[in-house]
Write a protein that holds these residues in place. Structure first.
Motif, PDB file in Angstrom:
ATOM      1  N   ALA A 158      25.478   9.130  -4.271  1.00 54.62           N
ATOM      2  CA  ALA A 158      25.382  10.585  -4.424  1.00 54.62           C
ATOM      3  C   ALA A 158      25.727  11.104  -5.801  1.00 54.62           C
ATOM      4  O   ALA A 158      25.738  12.322  -6.001  1.00 54.62           O
ATOM      5  N   HIS A 159      26.035  10.264  -6.774  1.00 53.56           N
ATOM      6  CA  HIS A 159      26.289  10.787  -8.113  1.00 53.56           C
ATOM      7  C   HIS A 159      25.039  11.460  -8.664  1.00 53.56           C
ATOM      8  O   HIS A 159      23.915  11.008  -8.425  1.00 53.56           O
ATOM      9  N   ILE A 160      25.258  12.533  -9.431  1.00 48.19           N
ATOM     10  CA  ILE A 160      24.143  13.394  -9.819  1.00 48.19           C
ATOM     11  C   ILE A 160      23.154  12.687 -10.726  1.00 48.19           C
ATOM     12  O   ILE A 160      21.969  13.046 -10.764  1.00 48.19           O
ATOM     13  N   ASP A 161      23.586  11.654 -11.455  1.00 50.63           N
ATOM     14  CA  ASP A 161      22.632  10.926 -12.305  1.00 50.63           C
ATOM     15  C   ASP A 161      21.753  10.000 -11.490  1.00 50.63           C
ATOM     16  O   ASP A 161      20.859   9.343 -12.040  1.00 50.63           O
ATOM     17  N   HIS A 162      21.950   9.976 -10.168  1.00 54.98           N
ATOM     18  CA  HIS A 162      21.085   9.202  -9.271  1.00 54.98           C
ATOM     19  C   HIS A 162      20.347  10.092  -8.267  1.00 54.98           C
ATOM     20  O   HIS A 162      19.377   9.634  -7.662  1.00 54.98           O
ATOM     21  N   VAL A 163      20.798  11.334  -8.093  1.00 54.72           N
ATOM     22  CA  VAL A 163      20.169  12.214  -7.090  1.00 54.72           C
ATOM     23  C   VAL A 163      19.817  13.596  -7.636  1.00 54.72           C
ATOM     24  O   VAL A 163      19.214  14.405  -6.934  1.00 54.72           O
ATOM     25  N   GLY A 164      20.174  13.884  -8.880  1.00 55.82           N
ATOM     26  CA  GLY A 164      20.124  15.256  -9.369  1.00 55.82           C
ATOM     27  C   GLY A 164      18.762  15.888  -9.508  1.00 55.82           C
ATOM     28  O   GLY A 164      18.653  17.111  -9.655  1.00 55.82           O
ATOM     29  N   ARG A 165      17.683  15.096  -9.481  1.00 51.95           N
ATOM     30  CA  ARG A 165      16.337  15.695  -9.555  1.00 51.95           C
ATOM     31  C   ARG A 165      15.594  15.639  -8.222  1.00 51.95           C
ATOM     32  O   ARG A 165      14.384  15.904  -8.168  1.00 51.95           O
ATOM     33  N   VAL A 166      16.300  15.348  -7.138  1.00 51.10           N
ATOM     34  CA  VAL A 166      15.631  15.307  -5.825  1.00 51.10           C
ATOM     35  C   VAL A 166      14.953  16.638  -5.505  1.00 51.10           C
ATOM     36  O   VAL A 166      13.784  16.655  -5.081  1.00 51.10           O
ATOM     37  N   PRO A 167      15.624  17.785  -5.694  1.00 46.60           N
ATOM     38  CA  PRO A 167      14.911  19.044  -5.396  1.00 46.60           C
ATOM     39  C   PRO A 167      13.683  19.257  -6.281  1.00 46.60           C
ATOM     40  O   PRO A 167      12.696  19.840  -5.830  1.00 46.60           O
ATOM     41  N   GLY A 212       0.789  -1.222   0.000  1.00 48.62           N
ATOM     42  CA  GLY A 212       0.000   0.000   0.000  1.00 48.62           C
ATOM     43  C   GLY A 212       0.818   1.268   0.000  1.00 48.62           C
ATOM     44  O   GLY A 212       0.265   2.366   0.200  1.00 48.62           O
ATOM     45  N   ARG A 213       2.111   1.149  -0.241  1.00 50.27           N
ATOM     46  CA  ARG A 213       3.011   2.314  -0.237  1.00 50.27           C
ATOM     47  C   ARG A 213       3.677   2.467  -1.607  1.00 50.27           C
ATOM     48  O   ARG A 213       3.739   1.524  -2.397  1.00 50.27           O
ATOM     49  N   ARG A 214       4.202   3.663  -1.844  1.00 48.43           N
ATOM     50  CA  ARG A 214       4.916   3.958  -3.093  1.00 48.43           C
ATOM     51  C   ARG A 214       6.305   4.472  -2.724  1.00 48.43           C
ATOM     52  O   ARG A 214       6.436   5.556  -2.144  1.00 48.43           O
ATOM     53  N   ILE A 215       7.303   3.665  -3.041  1.00 42.55           N
ATOM     54  CA  ILE A 215       8.693   4.001  -2.694  1.00 42.55           C
ATOM     55  C   ILE A 215       9.461   4.242  -3.980  1.00 42.55           C
ATOM     56  O   ILE A 215       9.504   3.387  -4.862  1.00 42.55           O
ATOM     57  N   LEU A 216      10.064   5.427  -4.103  1.00 47.24           N
ATOM     58  CA  LEU A 216      10.879   5.764  -5.265  1.00 47.24           C
ATOM     59  C   LEU A 216      12.331   5.442  -4.957  1.00 47.24           C
ATOM     60  O   LEU A 216      12.846   5.824  -3.901  1.00 47.24           O
ATOM     61  N   ILE A 217      12.989   4.706  -5.847  1.00 46.35           N
ATOM     62  CA  ILE A 217      14.417   4.416  -5.704  1.00 46.35           C
ATOM     63  C   ILE A 217      15.167   5.272  -6.715  1.00 46.35           C
ATOM     64  O   ILE A 217      15.007   5.109  -7.926  1.00 46.35           O
ATOM     65  N   ASP A 218      15.948   6.203  -6.217  1.00 47.43           N
ATOM     66  CA  ASP A 218      16.736   7.165  -6.989  1.00 47.43           C
ATOM     67  C   ASP A 218      15.842   8.196  -7.671  1.00 47.43           C
ATOM     68  O   ASP A 218      14.669   7.939  -7.992  1.00 47.43           O
ATOM     69  N   CYS A 219      16.431   9.358  -7.891  1.00 44.90           N
ATOM     70  CA  CYS A 219      15.743  10.434  -8.602  1.00 44.90           C
ATOM     71  C   CYS A 219      16.825  11.238  -9.310  1.00 44.90           C
ATOM     72  O   CYS A 219      17.162  12.358  -8.912  1.00 44.90           O
ATOM     73  N   LEU A 245      11.585   8.195  -0.484  1.00 45.69           N
ATOM     74  CA  LEU A 245      12.610   8.142  -1.522  1.00 45.69           C
ATOM     75  C   LEU A 245      13.837   7.455  -0.935  1.00 45.69           C
ATOM     76  O   LEU A 245      14.279   7.787   0.165  1.00 45.69           O
ATOM     77  N   VAL A 246      14.394   6.504  -1.679  1.00 45.07           N
ATOM     78  CA  VAL A 246      15.594   5.776  -1.270  1.00 45.07           C
ATOM     79  C   VAL A 246      16.678   6.058  -2.306  1.00 45.07           C
ATOM     80  O   VAL A 246      16.453   5.858  -3.510  1.00 45.07           O
ATOM     81  N   LEU A 247      17.848   6.515  -1.865  1.00 47.63           N
ATOM     82  CA  LEU A 247      18.935   6.881  -2.769  1.00 47.63           C
ATOM     83  C   LEU A 247      20.063   5.862  -2.695  1.00 47.63           C
ATOM     84  O   LEU A 247      20.505   5.503  -1.602  1.00 47.63           O
TER      85      LEU A 247
END
Length: 457
Positions: free
Chosen positions: A62-71, A23-30, A57-59
């Motif tokens: 820290a490379h930007i192609d894995h976290v760069g759209r978090v904001p 019943g949850r929605r978990i995003l892996i990387d952004c 959200l689970v990261l």
């Protein structure tokens, strides 16, 4: 449990996978999409899901192609927790603040050149947006199995890619999903080897180098020494595009290890990155994540991050002053795909010189200037100027932060039994080659994930 693929599915940037379970929605990387201007314009597009409906959200790292759209995610309404390994959580503000600063500068530059009637350029996000997003970060240690919500648990395992990089294990609905994140090579200096994982009901595995093997690291390090010696004899500069986290630290490690036999004292070494000193501080806070050999090197002389001839340039004025040097300098600058950042200024000045060596130590995505140079382009356009390429080019893949085909196959072979898998974070030529090898060895038909595709576990 259902997995939706929304990024790095047929390409190597923009990592983003949505898991629906319990019943949850978990995003892996952004992650941010990187490459050509057309590819990077996709970062402004709305998310293909309701950001406000994401529970966590689970990261992976820290490379930007894995976290760069978090904001962008938080700007779109996501207000849940952001889970990351502790070192990743320490690196995150450095990476995202730098990304925001570049975005603000790019927008400002575009607006100065804006013609009447053209719309105002807006940054992807601002530093204030980053500060807001960072309030949601929750650091976790390796190996701790943590309940995110009733019926949903995760654990991070060391992926050996960069400091804090993680393999993500997720349990829900009586099933186990494993996401490899980006896997490193065994024997990579500083970092520990990727941890084996024994079981999964579904594996999402990266495939960046799924179609080739790297040279032996010892051969590559020897080649690096030869490149430096040849550049010194030609009285040229050495340019090394490198991201602030990962290959930069390994290069400094090898400079320290070979301080005497490479005669490193003769060089002026520039780490031209406003992030560099901050990243060094994070590494210094996390010696517990180093391998045994790296801990020994850090206790020795010279210390890789404190080489006597190393200068970390903070300001734009310091960076520009390097361009007055026509020889005797090793310049490590971002970004690693030569698609932005300070390396472009140095390339514009140095690529026309036959004495110059440019050394590529990481993956060059399609559409980037780095990719065009690796493929032999004689001209590249930098900041609106056509630049003739006379410099010597060297690709030293043995320093890659990513596992090669054999490394990926060996890690997959650690599962018992062999799980179903979807290949992500790779171009099709690499994914198809890796899928073929896995099918031949294990009888498993790998799915080549595509954006918008969904898979039940």
């Amino acid at each position: 449990m259902r997995v939706h693929f929304h990024g790095a599915a047929g390409e190597v940037t923009g990592s983003m996978h949505l898991v629906e379970a319990a019943g949850r929605r978990i995003l892996i990387d952004c992650g941010m999409v990187q490459g050509s201007p057309e590819a990077e314009a996709r970062n402004f597009a709305p998310f293909p899901f309701d950001a406000a409906g994401i529970d966590a959200l689970v990261l992976s790292h820290a490379h930007i192609d894995h976290v760069g759209r978090v904001p962008r995610l938080t700007m779109a309404g996501f207000d849940g927790p952001i889970y990351a390994q502790a070192a990743t959580a320490d690196l995150l503000p450095i990476m995202l603040m730098d990304s925001a600063s570049l975005a603000e500068s790019d927008a400002e530059r575009a607006n100065r050149k804006r013609k009447p009637g053209q719309p105002e350029a807006m940054p992807l996000y601002t530093r204030e947006d980053v500060r807001d997003a960072l309030k949601q970060v929750r650091p976790l240690p390796y190996a701790a199995r943590t309940e995110l919500f009733p019926g949903v648990e995760i654990a991070f395992r060391d992926a050996g890619h960069i400091l804090g990089s993680s393999i993500v294990e997720l349990w829900a609905d009586g099933r186990k999903l494993v996401f490899s994140g980006d896997l490193g090579m065994k024997g990579t200096p500083i970092l520990r080897d990727p941890e084996p994982v024994r079981e999964a009901d579904l594996l999402l595995m990266e495939s960046t180098y799924g179609n080739r093997n790297h040279r032996q690291r010892s051969e590559t390090v020897h080649e690096l020494g030869e490149i430096l010696d040849a550049a010194w004899k030609d009285r040229g500069n050495v340019l090394i595009p490198a991201f602030a986290v990962g290959r930069t630290q390994e290069l400094l490690y090898w400079f320290a290890r070979h301080w005497d036999d490479w005669d490193m004292a003769r060089w002026r070494i520039y780490l031209d990155s406003p992030m560099a000193s901050k990243v060094v501080q994070v590494y210094d806070r996390h010696h517990e994540l180093f391998d045994a050999e790296a801990r020994e090197v850090w206790r020795g002389t010279p210390n890789p991050f404190r080489l006597p001839n190393l200068r970390v340039t903070e300001t734009a004025e310091e960076s520009m002053s390097i361009n007055r040097l026509h020889g005797g300098a090793i310049i490590i600058a971002g970004n690693g795909m030569a698609n932005g950042g300070r390396i472009l200024h140095h390339m514009r000045q140095n690529l026309p010189r036959r004495q110059t060596r440019i050394v590529f130590v990481g993956y060059q995505a399609e559409g980037t200037i780095g990719r065009r140079l690796v493929e032999g382009a004689r001209w590249v356009r930098i900041h609106g100027h056509d630049v003739r390429v006379n410099a010597h080019r060297h690709t030293v893949g043995g320093l890659s932060a990513h596992a090669d085909q054999q490394g990926l196959l060996d890690w997959y072979a650690g599962f018992a039994p062999s799980p179903p898998l979807a290949l992500v974070h790779g171009e099709d030529i690499a994914r198809e080659a890796l899928a073929g090898e896995i099918h031949e060895r294990h009888g498993v038909e790998a799915l080549l994930a595509r954006p918008g595709m969904a898979l039940d576990v």
